[in-house]
Enzyme design. Structure first.
Site, PDB file in Angstrom:
ATOM      1  N   CYS A 358      52.083  27.655  41.630  1.00 44.49           N
ATOM      2  CA  CYS A 358      51.420  26.422  41.218  1.00 44.49           C
ATOM      3  C   CYS A 358      52.073  25.961  39.934  1.00 44.49           C
ATOM      4  O   CYS A 358      52.522  26.769  39.129  1.00 44.49           O
ATOM      5  CB  CYS A 358      49.941  26.674  40.946  1.00 44.49           C
ATOM      6  N   GLU A 392      56.552  26.607  45.939  1.00 40.69           N
ATOM      7  CA  GLU A 392      55.735  26.859  47.126  1.00 40.69           C
ATOM      8  C   GLU A 392      55.191  25.538  47.671  1.00 40.69           C
ATOM      9  O   GLU A 392      54.890  24.618  46.924  1.00 40.69           O
ATOM     10  CB  GLU A 392      54.587  27.795  46.729  1.00 40.69           C
TER      11      GLU A 392
END
Lengths: 503, 570
Positions: A358, A392
């Site tokens: 994140c 990601e």
């Protein structure tokens, strides 16, 4: 904790309605109506309804706009002169709540049902109008076997003493609604995961992002106070349920602790001695510092951080604990301490080769170039590790734009140095970027073309012009960048033991 | 989208990521009317979720970028986000300026719990309660905010440990007696005074919210069925990866645990011993203090009662081995003279005290020399007495320092003749002597030391007094000034030297060996020779050198007596 109320048996079999005219009283959750927004009428879906002092208000999501723009609106902004789309009827817990009526049907059941009901909903998107339900204000949902609902409990527990049955007064009691219909309506069929699949994926891959099914769609905090700023949260975050009632949640800038009221917060501030993120400083230049924090060693701080960042990251999940992640936190310094500006988390071991899980710049510091520094730093770490990295997925809209800008700048910088030929893999290796990301960038910029003999990379005029503009801007405003020689860091190694004992 | 898939698709299109591709400018590429070829390159996914990819603001920006919109317009496009505004809270009050940046990168491992003090923070209800409580009480029993929070925190924690599922099974609030039984080090003595009234307040607060924790807490998994669907349940434990069970592994784990256990025990033992030691030291200090106080009391009492007696013995800690005092043979009047006491060698080289009964050679020697010293001293005093009112004009006054200083300072030595062959050593002559003595340690203590007083008026060690040039000013009859000189050296030799030197002044540039004696720098003889020169007169050179050589040759022999000039620095 939520009261289970099975007394409201469905009074009739709902028949699906596609469109129709609605009155304020017949509006219910899942209904899509036109709502005035910034002078325009936009189609919005009602996610939640409540009534305060006899006045209803609606939490709506504007179709084709990001969830962070979801908001509470008054009834007068809903355009009832146009037809509304009724929610798909198979949703078991459709309940319409008029201000005069309060119904609760918390039902908990497994997600399989949700999935089933959702796909059914998709299939029957064009059902028939449900005139019965429209006309029966007292109708309640069935005690469903479906629909894990996400937001209901909170609201109930926060308003009512434990275990008591909801009273019928409508004033100041939040209406509790079921959102699974909404959730189902939003997801496209081809990306429906079963909950089991998703949890398994989370467990095995350590991914921090979450799927739609996990998302609680209504923002639960009104406002947070942090450092010198008051910030409106963008998304739901599982802060203590008590905070739903708070006008403002106070967050300590250093320990990221959370307080529902100003008094305890001030007391906390008088005791808190932390002045910077609680880890080792691994990078320092005259502008920012980076701290490396191990989720396992600083569990409380990292949990606090995740709760905070969840307010601004839609796809982040807090399903599992923070242990398998390292957090790289960027801070600016002054005499008060190191002010947390943004961070990215990174799996200690990423099976997919992600170098960022994140990534977030706090909203109060956004649009100032910090995001680029964060991205740059994440690639610097990958270079030190001798690996190629990629963020990601899924990316958020802001994430995509940030990464694209960074990739473009880096790749064009390499290509523009006068070389006559380039190799995509080499470019990736030089930047610690995956081949796929390089390809993506080139393609997106229309730089990859096919001419008679074969493929070639084209430095387009647009790209060159943008680079010029960028240089111009840097000359004017000064260029902030990460200086590799100021990074004092060795890739941390985690022993087998630390993985085995991991929970 | 995985790498593999991409690769596959590109192989079909014959685009290789490993191949070098030409880098061209736009004007170098022929405009392709038909963009069919471009379409051979498949779109790479953005990585944004499909549902969000179509969002209005994102699409607006993406299409603007793709179209190459004018910079001014493109800059205005951004994704709107909710507001962040300046807070009204007084930042400086909440966050004082405490931070000073260390020169090195920060290294830090304290956790949040270490840094935030008491976890419980007072709410406004608590503030009101505390105010009311303190208002009722006297000044002496005011409860501070910290104490209040400490008690509240204790109650909260105890309640959580004793009733972990209070919220689930509607357990009653713990009675005060149960709380009291749990008092431990987390709640300090002076905070316990307030435990009872605060408990009542705490109980009321708990009852208001259905006996749930007063500190807003996150929801963790409760292993109920509802967990999974509850978005508030977060930070679940990840299942431990199951390790295959083998006997070897079991043994390994057992060993590891044993080892850990042992190490912990050892550490604990060490700490316990350290603690014991420190406690003993503390006790000892207390005892010492007590002794001191009682002694001073005793002193007071003695003074009050005017008892005269041996205070020293009462008031000073006696050393275990009392000094063997060589006072027996020393005449009484000499005792008080400062600087007189000969330092007896009290300890062996290894630091242990000598056995007092053991008569050592050193002691004997010291005693004897002390006797001699004492005798000389006595005579000296006698002599002084005779000389009172007179100036001793004899050639070598016995008691020069004790006589009028003028008599000595009238003669001012001039060191013209005694050129040192090397710059004076930085060590004192005594040290130098000691070094020299190192050759034969046995004799070190045997050398009779002489009191400085004897040598005070003696000529400096390094120059024989006969050779020293000295001048004295006198006032003669009728106020005449007279200068007496003694030992003045003729400069003849030196001027010759000068001339010789002059002769070679311009010649020695090229030839280094001209007039230079070969010196073996490693030869200690040479050094000793130099020292000898320092110490003895030129007249004795030959003799001293000979002696020196001999002593070096047979340095096991006790030769130091010869090596040292008679007047050794003391």
């Amino acid at each position: 904790m939520a009261p289970r109320e099975n007394s409201h048996e469905p009074s009739g079999t709902p028949v699906p309605v596609e469109t129709g005219f609605a009155t304020l009283a017949t509006l219910r959750v899942g209904t899509k109506a036109f709502v005035e927004k910034d002078g325009e009428k936009r189609k919005a879906e009602i996610l939640h309804m409540r009534s305060r002092r006899g006045k209803p208000s609606f939490y709506v999501h504007y179709e084709d706009f990001n969830k962070r723009l979801d908001e509470w609106i008054d009834a007068d902004r809903i355009d009832l002169s146009r037809e509304v789309e009724w929610p798909a009827p198979e949703k078991p817990e459709k309940k319409k709540s008029a201000p005069s009526q309060k119904n609760q049907a918390p039902s908990k059941s497994d997600q399989k049902n949700l999935k089933r009901s959702r796909s059914k909903a998709e299939r029957e998107a064009s059902g028939t109008p449900d005139s019965t339900s429209v006309n029966l204000p007292g109708k309640a949902q069935r005690p469903s076997k479906a629909a894990g609902k996400e937001n209901k409990e909170i609201l109930v527990t926060s308003e009512l003493p434990d275990g008591s049955t909801p009273k019928l007064e409508d004033d100041d009691i939040d209406m509790v609604d079921v959102q699974d219909a909404a959730a189902a309506a939003k997801s496209l069929p081809n990306e429906v995961y079963s909950r089991e699949d998703e949890i398994e994926k989370l467990r095995t891959s350590g991914s921090m992002t979450q799927n739609q099914t996990e998302i609680s769609r209504v923002r639960n905090l009104d406002k947070i106070q942090m450092g010198k700023f008051e910030i409106e949260p963008w998304y739901f975050s599982p802060y203590p349920t008590e905070f739903v009632d708070s006008d403002m949640v106070y967050i300590c800038e250093f320990c990221l602790g959370y307080y529902g009221d100003v008094t305890p917060f001030e007391r906390h501030r008088s005791k808190c001695t932390l002045l910077h993120p609680p880890g080792n400083e691994i990078y320092r230049d005259d502008y920012v510092s980076f701290f490396e924090i191990d989720g396992r060693r600083q569990r409380t701080w990292c949990r606090n951080l995740c709760l905070l960042s969840k307010l601004f990251l839609d796809h982040k999940t807090l399903y599992y604990d923070v242990d398998p992640f390292l957090f790289y936190c960027m801070a600016t310094r002054d005499e008060h301490g190191c002010h947390f500006v943004g961070y990215f988390s990174k799996e200690k071991e990423s099976a997919e080769g992600y170098n960022v899980a994140c990534i977030l710049t706090l909203p109060q510091y956004q649009r100032r170039g910090f995001g680029k520094l964060l991205i740059d730093f994440s690639y610097l770490l990958s270079k030190r590790e001798g690996k190629l990295g990629s963020p990601e997925k899924p990316l958020s809209d802001l994430g995509l734009l940030g990464y694209r800008a960074y990739w473009q700048e880096m790749i064009v910088d390499i290509l523009v140095d006068g070389r006559v030929e380039a190799n995509i893999e080499d470019v990736g290796a030089a930047l610690a970027m995956t081949t796929n990301d390089v390809l993506h960038t080139l393609q997106n910029l229309n730089m990859l073309r096919y001419s008679g003999k074969g493929h070639c990379i084209v430095l387009t005029d647009a790209v060159l012009e943008q680079r010029e503009r960028q240089k111009e801007k840097e000359k004017k405003k000064g260029k902030r960048s990460i200086e590799p020689d100021k990074l004092i860091w060795k890739p941390p190694i985690f022993s087998a033991a630390s993985r085995t004992w991991n929970w | 989208m995985t790498q593999r898939v991409t690769g596959q698709r590109f192989r079909q299109r014959k685009l290789s990521t490993k191949q070098n591709l030409p880098v061209l400018r736009e004007n170098e590429v022929e405009k392709l009317v038909d963009d069919d070829a471009t379409r051979h390159i498949p779109r790479v996914e953005t990585g944004v979720e499909k549902g969000e990819e179509i969002e209005h603001h994102l699409q607006a920006i993406i299409s603007a970028q793709a179209a190459g919109t004018a910079p001014s317009k493109a800059a205005q496009l951004y994704i709107p986000t909710p507001d962040a505004i300046a807070s009204k809270l007084q930042y400086d009050d909440l966050y004082p300026r405490h931070f000073t940046q260390p020169a090195t990168y920060i290294r830090f491992s304290s956790t949040v719990e270490d840094c935030i003090g008491t976890t419980y923070c007072m709410t406004s209800d608590d503030v009101a309660f505390l105010k009311g409580y303190n208002h009722k009480k006297g000044k002496s029993v005011q409860c501070s905010e910290d104490e209040f929070e400490e008690v509240m925190n204790f109650l909260e924690e105890t309640s959580t440990t004793k009733q972990p599922y209070a919220t689930v099974d509607n357990a009653p609030v713990l009675p005060y007696e149960d709380m009291e039984a749990e008092f431990d080090e987390t709640i300090r003595e002076h905070s316990r005074r307030f435990a009872k009234p605060i408990y009542e307040h705490w109980k009321n607060q708990r009852l208001l919210i259905g006996n749930r924790s007063l500190i807003p807490a996150l929801k963790f998994e409760t292993n109920l069925e509802t967990d999974d669907a509850d978005p508030y349940v977060c930070f679940r434990r990840r299942e431990v990866r199951q390790v295959r069970k083998t006997r070897g592994r079991d043994a390994q784990v057992t060993e590891k645990l044993k080892k850990l256990r042992k190490e912990l025990e050892e550490g604990r033992y060490l700490m316990a011993q350290v603690k014991r030691r420190e406690v003993l030291i503390r006790d000892q200090l207390a005892q010492d203090k007590l002794i001191f106080q009682q002694r001073s009391e005793l002193k007071e009492i003695k003074r009050k009662l005017s008892i005269k007696g041996d205070d020293e013995e009462l008031l000073i800690n006696q050393r275990p081995a009392p000094k063997p005092k060589p006072k027996i043979d020393v005449p009484a009047p000499l005792r008080g003279i400062p600087g007189m006491g000969q330092k007896a060698q009290m300890a062996r080289p290894d630091g242990r005290l000598l056995d007092p009964d053991l008569v050592s050679h050193e002691e004997q020697v010291a005693k004897r020399s002390e006797m001699i010293d004492g005798f000389v001293e006595e005579n000296l005093m006698k002599h002084q007495k005779w000389n009172v009112g007179w100036i001793d004009q004899t050639w070598r006054p016995i008691t020069p320092p004790l006589e009028q200083p003028a008599a000595k300072s009238n003669f001012r030595p001039v060191f013209t003749s005694a050129q040192l062959p090397t710059p004076p050593a930085s060590v004192s002559s005594e040290e130098a002597a000691a070094e020299q003595m190192d050759v034969d340690q046995e004799n070190k203590q045997v050398v009779p030391r002489r009191s400085a007083r004897f040598r005070y008026a003696s000529p400096p060690d390094d120059v024989p007094f006969q050779e020293q040039a000295r001048f004295r000013r006198r006032t003669g009859r009728g106020g005449r000034f007279m200068v007496d000189r003694r030992g003045l050296k003729r400069q003849k030799l030196e001027s010759i030297d000068e001339r010789v030197a002059d002769r070679f002044r311009y010649a020695d540039d090229s030839s280094e060996d001209d007039g230079v004696t070969d010196v073996d720098h490693t030869d200690t003889l040479h050094i000793r020779y130099r020292i000898m020169i320092d110490r003895q007169g030129e007249k004795q050179h030959a003799q001293a050198a000979a002696q020196n050589r001999r002593s070096v040759e047979n340095h096991n022999r006790s030769a130091s007596g010869h090596l040292l000039p008679p007047s050794q620095a003391g």
